[in-house]
Design a protein around this motif. Structure first.
Motif, PDB file in Angstrom:
ATOM      1  N   PHE A 144       0.853  -1.185   0.000  1.00 25.51           N
ATOM      2  CA  PHE A 144       0.000   0.000   0.000  1.00 25.51           C
ATOM      3  C   PHE A 144       0.890   1.237   0.000  1.00 25.51           C
ATOM      4  CE2 PHE A 144      -2.729   2.859   2.865  1.00 25.51           C
ATOM      5  CZ  PHE A 144      -3.456   3.371   1.808  1.00 25.51           C
ATOM      6  N   VAL A 145       0.757   2.052  -1.049  1.00 28.45           N
ATOM      7  CA  VAL A 145       1.550   3.269  -1.185  1.00 28.45           C
ATOM      8  C   VAL A 145       0.608   4.452  -1.024  1.00 28.45           C
ATOM      9  CG1 VAL A 145       3.085   4.608  -2.675  1.00 28.45           C
ATOM     10  CG2 VAL A 145       3.113   2.098  -2.802  1.00 28.45           C
ATOM     11  N   ALA A 146       0.808   5.248   0.021  1.00 27.66           N
ATOM     12  CA  ALA A 146      -0.052   6.403   0.303  1.00 27.66           C
ATOM     13  C   ALA A 146       0.749   7.683   0.122  1.00 27.66           C
ATOM     14  CB  ALA A 146      -0.611   6.326   1.716  1.00 27.66           C
ATOM     15  N   MET A 147       0.289   8.516  -0.819  1.00 27.37           N
ATOM     16  CA  MET A 147       0.995   9.755  -1.125  1.00 27.37           C
ATOM     17  C   MET A 147       0.345  10.979  -0.511  1.00 27.37           C
ATOM     18  SD  MET A 147       2.052   9.220  -5.085  1.00 27.37           S
ATOM     19  CE  MET A 147       3.059   7.902  -5.678  1.00 27.37           C
ATOM     20  N   CYS A 148      -0.855  10.829   0.058  1.00 31.20           N
ATOM     21  CA  CYS A 148      -1.501  11.946   0.753  1.00 31.20           C
ATOM     22  C   CYS A 148      -2.420  11.401   1.848  1.00 31.20           C
ATOM     23  CB  CYS A 148      -2.278  12.842  -0.218  1.00 31.20           C
ATOM     24  SG  CYS A 148      -3.823  12.159  -0.805  1.00 31.20           S
ATOM     25  N   GLN A 149      -2.758  12.242   2.798  1.00 36.52           N
ATOM     26  CA  GLN A 149      -3.546  11.821   3.948  1.00 36.52           C
ATOM     27  C   GLN A 149      -4.942  11.333   3.562  1.00 36.52           C
ATOM     28  OE1 GLN A 149      -2.174  11.688   7.058  1.00 36.52           O
ATOM     29  NE2 GLN A 149      -4.011  10.648   7.767  1.00 36.52           N
ATOM     30  N   GLY A 150      -5.634  12.061   2.692  1.00 35.52           N
ATOM     31  CA  GLY A 150      -6.992  11.673   2.313  1.00 35.52           C
ATOM     32  C   GLY A 150      -7.051  10.294   1.694  1.00 35.52           C
TER      33      GLY A 150
END
Length: 184
Positions: free
Chosen positions: A72-78
């Motif tokens: 899982f790659v998350a680039m922003c909080q939302g």
């Protein structure tokens, strides 16, 4: 090797879809494996949440939609908020450490790796636009899913002509940081 289910998510304009394309291209074209890409984004071109679902396997992929991501790659909080609950218990979480605050919803068996990718792109390299290349390099180092040279070839053959060296420099910056974190 079993199938890897990857979700990359962030905001339109961060290079989410291009990142997914590079991972899939590296696996399928340069490693002769199977890969699928399903993209999802809002009607806005920039600024809305988007995601790329990438599957990589040594076997044909019959159903290209992931239910749970083991990477899982998350680039922003939302985007993190929207998809964090869809991680497997033993997932690898890769996140932009200055934009994403991880919390207790990350499964206890997950490995988490954070990188200040936006800062590296903007301050160290002078161009925020290569943020996704920094993240691709970091992804390559911490997951070992796709050979680094296959990823570099995919970057080189996916970016606009004339920008290859700069994009590879950004990729290498992320890769170097990922290697350092894996050694810890």
């Amino acid at each position: 090797m079993s199938k890897s289910d990857i979700r990359i998510c962030g905001l339109g304009g961060q290079g989410v879809i291009m990142s997914g394309m590079i991972i899939g291209k590296a696996a399928s074209i340069y490693e002769d494996r199977y890969a699928t890409l399903v993209q999802s984004f809002g009607p806005e071109a920039r600024g809305s949440e988007c995601s790329a679902q990438v599957m990589v396997s040594d076997e044909p992929i019959a159903f290209p939609y992931l239910r749970k991501s083991n990477i899982f790659v998350a680039m922003c909080q939302g985007a993190y908020e929207k998809f964090v609950d869809e991680m497997t218990d033993d997932a690898i979480l890769i996140y932009e450490s200055e934009l994403v605050n991880i919390d207790d919803r990350v499964p206890s068996g997950a490995e988490a790796y954070g990188i200040a990718g936006t800062r590296i792109a903007a301050e160290d390299l002078g161009r925020r636009i290569v943020f996704n290349m920094v993240m691709c390099g970091f992804f390559a180092a911490v997951t070992d899913l796709v050979d680094v040279e296959a990823m570099r070839k995919a970057v080189e053959n996916s970016v606009p002509p004339g920008t290859e060296k700069f994009n590879l420099k950004a990729f290498d910056a992320g890769y170097t940081e990922g290697v350092a974190q894996k050694k810890k």
